[in-house]
Enzyme design. Structure first.
Site, PDB file in Angstrom:
ATOM      1  N   LEU A  77      34.856  44.289  52.834  1.00  0.00           N
ATOM      2  CA  LEU A  77      33.485  44.688  52.510  1.00  0.00           C
ATOM      3  C   LEU A  77      33.290  44.514  51.014  1.00  0.00           C
ATOM      4  O   LEU A  77      34.114  44.966  50.214  1.00  0.00           O
ATOM      5  CB  LEU A  77      33.262  46.164  52.868  1.00  0.00           C
ATOM      6  CG  LEU A  77      33.584  46.609  54.295  1.00  0.00           C
ATOM      7  CD1 LEU A  77      33.371  48.127  54.431  1.00  0.00           C
ATOM      8  CD2 LEU A  77      32.711  45.867  55.301  1.00  0.00           C
ATOM      9  N   CYS A  78      32.193  43.887  50.616  1.00  0.00           N
ATOM     10  CA  CYS A  78      31.918  43.716  49.189  1.00  0.00           C
ATOM     11  C   CYS A  78      31.693  45.089  48.552  1.00  0.00           C
ATOM     12  O   CYS A  78      30.870  45.882  49.029  1.00  0.00           O
ATOM     13  CB  CYS A  78      30.670  42.870  48.990  1.00  0.00           C
ATOM     14  SG  CYS A  78      30.080  42.910  47.284  1.00  0.00           S
ATOM     15  N   VAL A  79      32.390  45.344  47.461  1.00  0.00           N
ATOM     16  CA  VAL A  79      32.315  46.667  46.837  1.00  0.00           C
ATOM     17  C   VAL A  79      30.910  46.995  46.324  1.00  0.00           C
ATOM     18  O   VAL A  79      30.407  48.099  46.533  1.00  0.00           O
ATOM     19  CB  VAL A  79      33.393  46.837  45.738  1.00  0.00           C
ATOM     20  CG1 VAL A  79      33.206  45.844  44.598  1.00  0.00           C
ATOM     21  CG2 VAL A  79      33.387  48.265  45.187  1.00  0.00           C
ATOM     22  N   ALA A  82      28.630  47.584  49.217  1.00  0.00           N
ATOM     23  CA  ALA A  82      29.025  48.807  49.913  1.00  0.00           C
ATOM     24  C   ALA A  82      28.573  50.047  49.141  1.00  0.00           C
ATOM     25  O   ALA A  82      28.086  51.018  49.732  1.00  0.00           O
ATOM     26  CB  ALA A  82      30.532  48.823  50.125  1.00  0.00           C
TER      27      ALA A  82
END
Lengths: 130, 101, 130
Positions: A77-79, A82
């Site tokens: 998941l892209c930080v 997210a």
């Protein structure tokens, strides 16, 4: 052949994450390899363990977790995406003073560099989105 | 050559039109999700789809067509229906993929 | 597709194209796409940006978001040059349909006809669309 997958939409709202899931199953059936699945934009919502669909519907988050567990697939998941949408692992929750994490098993949170790396290291990068 | 994918109904967004205007001779187009409505016979898009098929191979993702009540007999002749394994093969057999989102 | 090039250190350099077809603000795609491009710049790949359809509105001059409580991210396109991202292509037909000219953009761009844009796409290793 190595495939990288980008998922840009959340579960249930749009068919993109279902299409990505079924594509990935077919990749594995065909004897190819999934290098990484990167979730961006609302796609990060695929990775919350709080998802509770009706019992007669597919459980999209669990489906991803099982895929990761059975096939050792890297779900990222892209930080930044997210954080915007309230998806956190324990470290992220702690760092931002949140009272809970909600990431589903088999997912990890990391930077956008992981997407670019997937593009560089895979033979094909396939985008599923709106 | 490129594999182009289209996931929008041609009646909703310009995705179909913009894609066919960028698809080079010898490339392929795969219609998925709501994109599959373009493959039906008798729509206002049938002529455009047939014109496109002169230069570009057009495929439809069978499970998405079936889900939407489009059976094989209502698909424009010459459009090949593939399953997800066929979708994977198409991506592997083309040099790169452009998803027209 | 081009044959992959190697950089001086022997790393793989692929041709990445970011296809922007969506307007800013109405949805988050343009902003988060720009965030990918900024990260991608650090990977020393051959990066280009294509502005097609409503994507051309992303780089329109004079954006002022003070009335909608959103960040005006358009100045960031001007910073791309500092990251060595210099290949910005605007599709001529998309620009003209919207009554725009090259002078309406806040960054220097190369205007390409649709067929040249199609050729450019065919040369890419990775096409990312959001």
């Amino acid at each position: 052949m190595k495939f990288g997958i980008l998922v840009n939409e959340g579960p249930y709202q749009h068919q993109a994450s279902d299409s990505a899931y079924l594509f990935i199953k077919a990749v594995l059936e065909s004897g190819h390899e999934i290098m990484r699945v990167f979730f961006y934009h609302d796609g990060v919502n695929n990775g919350t363990r709080l998802t509770t669909p009706p019992q007669d519907d597919r459980h999209i988050a669990n489906r991803w977790s099982e895929l990761a567990e059975k096939n050792g697939i890297d779900l990222v998941l892209c930080v930044a995406a997210a954080q915007r949408r309230g998806i956190a692992d324990d470290d992220e929750a702690k760092r931002h003073g949140k009272d809970a994490s909600n990431i589903a098993p088999g997912f990890r949170i990391s930077g956008l560099g992981q997407l670019i790396e997937a593009g560089i290291q895979s033979d094909r990068l396939i985008v599923f989105g709106d | 050559m490129l594999l182009h994918t289209i996931n929008k109904s041609p009646f909703d967004k310009n995705t179909f039109d913009i894609c066919i205007s960028h698809a080079k001779k010898g490339s392929s187009i795969l219609l998925i999700e709501d994109g599959v409505y373009a493959v039906m016979k008798g729509t206002a898009y049938e002529g455009k789809v047939k014109d496109t098929m002169k230069d570009v191979k057009v495929y439809v993702l069978g499970p998405d067509a079936k889900a939407r009540g489009i059976d094989d007999s209502s698909i424009i002749d010459g459009i090949e229906s593939v399953d997800y394994v066929g979708f994977v093969e198409l991506t592997a057999n083309h040099d790169s993929v452009q998803s027209w989102l | 597709m081009s044959d992959e090039m190697m950089d001086e250190e022997g790393g793989v350099v692929k041709k990445f194209m970011y296809v922007n077809r969506k307007a800013p603000y109405g949805t988050i795609y343009a902003l988060e796409s720009l965030e990918v491009v900024l990260i991608a710049a650090a990977f020393e790949q051959d990066v280009s940006l294509a502005f097609i359809d409503d994507g051309v509105y992303q780089i329109k001059k004079g954006q002022d978001t003070s009335g909608i409580d959103m960040k005006n991210f358009s100045p960031t396109y001007r910073a791309l040059e500092m990251y060595d991202v210099e290949k910005l292509y605007v599709e001529k037909e998309s620009m003209e349909e919207r009554g725009l000219t090259e002078e309406d953009f806040l960054v220097p761009v190369e205007v390409l006809g649709r067929q040249d844009m199609a050729d450019m796409m065919e040369e890419q290793d990775i096409i990312l669309s959001f």
